[in-house]
Design a protein around this motif. Structure first.
Motif, mmCIF file in Angstrom:
data_model
loop_
_atom_site.group_PDB
_atom_site.id
_atom_site.type_symbol
_atom_site.label_atom_id
_atom_site.label_comp_id
_atom_site.label_asym_id
_atom_site.label_seq_id
_atom_site.Cartn_x
_atom_site.Cartn_y
_atom_site.Cartn_z
ATOM 1 N N GLU A 79 0.822 -1.210 0.000
ATOM 2 C CA GLU A 79 0.000 0.000 0.000
ATOM 3 C C GLU A 79 0.859 1.264 0.000
ATOM 4 O OE1 GLU A 79 -4.184 -0.878 2.285
ATOM 5 O OE2 GLU A 79 -2.418 -0.541 3.528
ATOM 6 N N ALA A 80 1.851 1.296 0.862
ATOM 7 C CA ALA A 80 2.697 2.489 0.977
ATOM 8 C C ALA A 80 3.524 2.715 -0.283
ATOM 9 C CB ALA A 80 3.621 2.361 2.199
ATOM 10 N N ALA A 81 4.054 1.640 -0.848
ATOM 11 C CA ALA A 81 4.917 1.776 -2.021
ATOM 12 C C ALA A 81 4.143 2.202 -3.265
ATOM 13 C CB ALA A 81 5.650 0.465 -2.290
ATOM 14 N N LEU A 82 2.922 1.715 -3.410
ATOM 15 C CA LEU A 82 2.158 1.975 -4.636
ATOM 16 C C LEU A 82 1.028 2.992 -4.453
ATOM 17 C CD1 LEU A 82 1.961 -1.674 -5.995
ATOM 18 C CD2 LEU A 82 3.557 0.138 -6.635
ATOM 19 N N GLN A 83 0.871 3.519 -3.249
ATOM 20 C CA GLN A 83 -0.177 4.499 -2.942
ATOM 21 C C GLN A 83 -1.559 4.005 -3.344
ATOM 22 O OE1 GLN A 83 2.081 7.162 -5.012
ATOM 23 N NE2 GLN A 83 3.465 7.370 -3.296
ATOM 24 N N VAL A 84 -1.873 2.800 -2.875
ATOM 25 C CA VAL A 84 -3.193 2.214 -3.076
ATOM 26 C C VAL A 84 -3.737 1.808 -1.708
ATOM 27 C CG1 VAL A 84 -2.713 1.371 -5.410
ATOM 28 C CG2 VAL A 84 -2.270 -0.110 -3.448
ATOM 29 N N THR A 85 -5.002 1.472 -1.676
ATOM 30 C CA THR A 85 -5.626 0.962 -0.463
ATOM 31 C C THR A 85 -6.044 -0.476 -0.729
ATOM 32 O OG1 THR A 85 -6.453 3.163 0.054
ATOM 33 C CG2 THR A 85 -7.463 1.317 1.218
ATOM 34 N N ILE A 86 -5.636 -1.367 0.157
ATOM 35 C CA ILE A 86 -5.967 -2.788 -0.008
ATOM 36 C C ILE A 86 -6.798 -3.228 1.187
ATOM 37 C CG2 ILE A 86 -5.073 -5.130 -0.246
ATOM 38 C CD1 ILE A 86 -2.493 -3.881 -1.384
ATOM 39 N N ALA A 87 -7.982 -3.732 0.892
ATOM 40 C CA ALA A 87 -8.844 -4.304 1.926
ATOM 41 C C ALA A 87 -8.992 -5.787 1.609
ATOM 42 C CB ALA A 87 -10.201 -3.612 1.926
ATOM 43 N N HIS A 88 -8.982 -6.597 2.651
ATOM 44 C CA HIS A 88 -9.161 -8.031 2.396
ATOM 45 C C HIS A 88 -9.979 -8.667 3.501
ATOM 46 C CE1 HIS A 88 -6.243 -9.693 5.362
ATOM 47 N NE2 HIS A 88 -5.703 -8.505 5.229
ATOM 48 N N ARG A 89 -10.705 -9.668 3.094
ATOM 49 C CA ARG A 89 -11.461 -10.493 4.019
ATOM 50 C C ARG A 89 -11.312 -11.915 3.517
ATOM 51 N NH1 ARG A 89 -15.250 -9.362 7.873
ATOM 52 N NH2 ARG A 89 -16.613 -11.104 8.370
ATOM 53 N N PHE A 90 -10.652 -12.725 4.325
ATOM 54 C CA PHE A 90 -10.326 -14.084 3.943
ATOM 55 C C PHE A 90 -9.518 -14.079 2.646
ATOM 56 C CE2 PHE A 90 -14.323 -14.328 6.399
ATOM 57 C CZ PHE A 90 -13.797 -14.896 7.548
ATOM 58 N N GLU A 91 -9.986 -14.727 1.581
ATOM 59 C CA GLU A 91 -9.213 -14.784 0.338
ATOM 60 C C GLU A 91 -9.658 -13.746 -0.686
ATOM 61 O OE1 GLU A 91 -12.673 -17.527 -0.076
ATOM 62 O OE2 GLU A 91 -11.102 -17.388 1.412
ATOM 63 N N GLN A 92 -10.548 -12.829 -0.295
ATOM 64 C CA GLN A 92 -11.046 -11.807 -1.204
ATOM 65 C C GLN A 92 -10.341 -10.471 -0.934
ATOM 66 O OE1 GLN A 92 -15.229 -11.844 -0.457
ATOM 67 N NE2 GLN A 92 -15.540 -13.776 -1.533
ATOM 68 N N PHE A 93 -9.779 -9.888 -1.992
ATOM 69 C CA PHE A 93 -9.036 -8.636 -1.882
ATOM 70 C C PHE A 93 -9.708 -7.571 -2.732
ATOM 71 C CE2 PHE A 93 -6.021 -11.495 -0.236
ATOM 72 C CZ PHE A 93 -5.091 -10.767 0.492
ATOM 73 N N LYS A 94 -9.710 -6.330 -2.218
ATOM 74 C CA LYS A 94 -10.211 -5.177 -2.952
ATOM 75 C C LYS A 94 -9.097 -4.134 -2.945
ATOM 76 C CE LYS A 94 -13.072 -2.162 -1.182
ATOM 77 N NZ LYS A 94 -14.212 -1.485 -0.604
ATOM 78 N N ILE A 95 -8.662 -3.734 -4.145
ATOM 79 C CA ILE A 95 -7.573 -2.779 -4.289
ATOM 80 C C ILE A 95 -8.148 -1.504 -4.892
ATOM 81 C CG2 ILE A 95 -5.314 -2.359 -5.310
ATOM 82 C CD1 ILE A 95 -5.112 -5.456 -5.608
ATOM 83 N N ASP A 96 -7.963 -0.385 -4.189
ATOM 84 C CA ASP A 96 -8.490 0.897 -4.632
ATOM 85 C C ASP A 96 -7.336 1.860 -4.877
ATOM 86 O OD1 ASP A 96 -10.162 2.987 -5.234
ATOM 87 O OD2 ASP A 96 -10.727 3.404 -3.160
ATOM 88 N N GLY A 97 -7.308 2.445 -6.075
ATOM 89 C CA GLY A 97 -6.262 3.391 -6.428
ATOM 90 C C GLY A 97 -6.263 3.623 -7.925
ATOM 91 N N PRO A 98 -5.299 4.400 -8.430
ATOM 92 C CA PRO A 98 -5.196 4.600 -9.877
ATOM 93 C C PRO A 98 -5.064 3.264 -10.601
ATOM 94 C CG PRO A 98 -3.684 6.046 -8.699
ATOM 95 C CD PRO A 98 -4.261 5.101 -7.699
ATOM 96 N N LYS A 99 -5.611 3.176 -11.795
ATOM 97 C CA LYS A 99 -5.686 1.905 -12.518
ATOM 98 C C LYS A 99 -4.337 1.209 -12.639
ATOM 99 C CE LYS A 99 -7.331 -0.183 -16.772
ATOM 100 N NZ LYS A 99 -8.021 0.002 -18.039
ATOM 101 N N ALA A 100 -3.296 1.925 -13.069
ATOM 102 C CA ALA A 100 -1.982 1.307 -13.259
ATOM 103 C C ALA A 100 -1.402 0.807 -11.933
ATOM 104 C CB ALA A 100 -1.022 2.292 -13.911
ATOM 105 N N LYS A 101 -1.544 1.610 -10.891
ATOM 106 C CA LYS A 101 -1.009 1.225 -9.575
ATOM 107 C C LYS A 101 -1.794 0.057 -8.987
ATOM 108 C CE LYS A 101 2.171 4.433 -9.074
ATOM 109 N NZ LYS A 101 3.567 4.171 -8.822
#
Length: 157
Positions: A30-52
């Protein structure tokens, strides 16, 4: 942009190794790519600019592939730094890209040796003759020189 991904097959041990102690690997990405990562069990949600977000997903997928055992923090940082020379072969072994071909560890000890070279400043290789110690060390050194990760190679005996 929000990307959603579910890792299959679900494996709690691998998910623990992927996320790191107290989600340290996730926070590093998250810190390196300036994105937000939320996860619950094996499901991940990544929020940020498309390329990142896409890059974060690729890093997470690569980490999941190597998460059969705990992943050192240095490995995560190398992946984020764009160290494309080291990759994970389909059988889980470390591989090194060279001009001629992809060089991969043939034994588990060679794999551990390559991983130690990648994650430590100094690595001492000891063992019987003909096991690939010098070959792998020189291949890693030349690759680092070509990528400009180092400026010179010092050979000692």
């Amino acid at each position: 942009m929000i990307l959603r991904h579910t890792f299959t097959p679900p494996n709690n041990t691998r998910m623990g190794h992927l996320c790191g102690p107290m989600d340290s690997h996730i926070r590093t990405v998250e810190a390196a790519l300036q994105v937000t990562i939320a996860h619950r069990f094996e499901q991940f949600k990544i929020d940020g600019p498309k390329a990142k977000a896409q890059q974060a997903l690729e890093v997470l997928q690569a980490l999941y592939e190597m998460a059969q055992r705990p992943i050192p923090e240095e490995t995560v940082q190398l992946m984020l730094a764009g160290d494309t020379a080291l990759s994970i072969a389909p059988d889980g072994a470390m591989a090194l890209s060279t001009r001629r071909a992809d060089l991969r560890a043939r034994t588990t000890n060679q794999g551990a040796y390559l991983e130690n070279i990648a994650t430590h400043d100094i690595t001492f290789g000891i063992g019987p003759a003909g096991t690939g110690k010098t070959y792998l060390a020189v291949a890693c050194a030349v690759d680092a020189l070509e990528r400009s990760a180092v400026q010179r190679i010092v050979l000692t005996r």
